[in-house]
Write an enzyme that holds these catalytic residues in place. Structure first.
Site, mmCIF file in Angstrom:
data_model
loop_
_atom_site.group_PDB
_atom_site.id
_atom_site.type_symbol
_atom_site.label_atom_id
_atom_site.label_comp_id
_atom_site.label_asym_id
_atom_site.label_seq_id
_atom_site.Cartn_x
_atom_site.Cartn_y
_atom_site.Cartn_z
ATOM 1 N N SER A 72 -61.659 -3.241 -28.941
ATOM 2 C CA SER A 72 -61.158 -3.547 -27.606
ATOM 3 C C SER A 72 -61.927 -4.735 -27.056
ATOM 4 C CB SER A 72 -61.348 -2.335 -26.684
ATOM 5 O OG SER A 72 -61.124 -2.674 -25.329
ATOM 6 N N TYR A 100 -67.169 4.072 -22.859
ATOM 7 C CA TYR A 100 -66.113 3.540 -23.723
ATOM 8 C C TYR A 100 -66.514 2.164 -24.252
ATOM 9 C CZ TYR A 100 -61.577 1.624 -25.107
ATOM 10 O OH TYR A 100 -60.546 1.031 -25.802
#
Length: 237
Positions: free
Chosen positions: A143, A156
């Site tokens: 990501s 995250y």
């Protein structure tokens, strides 16, 4: 397209979203795709969709939190196919946005176990088959949060920063075996999974956009490889 005829591809988190799109694309390119997830009902749906287009797919229950489940999957692939040409570590989770100091240790552990330990376990289980064959592709889906600050998503982001570091180092370890390891870092993708909110779905990256990059990575000319792709939407959502 038949560039991948005879090859076996394993995709984690294949039941929906990015994993489903990647699985469909690889099957359309001729690969036998092993669809791995905990959600067997959704996997059956994806399998039938692939078969309706003439592709070949099979389902495999996988719990990335359970080392034995990963080992069982690898043993099954070795017994059934005797090879693993492509591994796409796509499965990942995120939790509701909250500051790190409000994130519980259980939540932290769950994110790290799924997003970072899971890919490690999959590589540990399947890379030996690639090493024995002297070829293979490993693609980790990370990501942009693994490159940029993500307020209220620190756990995250940390897992994706870690996945990036794992990928860079693993690529150097496996290069002598003719195994190419790449990471794709997309921005906001239009799936049910997101650590962001309030963004226009139509402007987000679509799952097929990520699948297109995977297709490119696994069909590169043999003398080079793309180590990382940062994938952004044309218009900010």
């Amino acid at each position: 397209m038949s560039e991948l005829n005879g090859q076996v591809a394993v995709v984690t988190g294949a039941a929906r979203g990015i994993g489903e799109a990647i699985s469909r694309r690889l099957a359309a390119m001729g690969a036998t795709v092993v669809l791995a997830s905990r959600d067997l009902t959704q996997l059956d749906r994806v399998k039938l969709a692939i078969q309706s287009k003439g592709g070949v797919a099979e389902t495999a229950h996988l719990d990335l939190l359970d080392e034995r489940s990963v080992q069982h999957l690898a043993a099954s692939i070795k017994e059934r196919h005797h090879r693993c040409d492509i591994l796409v570590n796509n499965a990942g989770i995120g939790l509701s946005a909250r500051p790190l100091h409000e994130t519980s240790p259980a939540e932290w552990d769950m994110i790290m176990a799924t997003n970072l330990r899971g890919p490690y376990l999959m590589v540990r289980a399947l890379a030996p088959m690639m090493i024995a064959a002297g070829s293979g592709h490993i693609v980790n889906i990370s990501s942009l949060a693994g490159h940029n600050p993500l307020p209220n998503g620190a756990a995250y982001a940390a897992s994706k920063w870690g996945l990036n570091g794992l990928t860079y180092s693993l690529a150097e370890e496996l290069r002598p075996h003719n195994i190419r390891v790449s990471v794709i870092a997309p921005g906001s993708v239009n799936t049910g999974f997101s650590v962001s909110s309030g963004k226009d779905p139509g402007r987000k990256i679509q799952p097929d956009d990520v699948a297109h990059v995977v297709a490119m990575l696994v069909t590169q000319a043999p003398q080079s490889f793309v180590s990382e792709v940062l994938l952004r939407p044309t218009q900010k959502p």
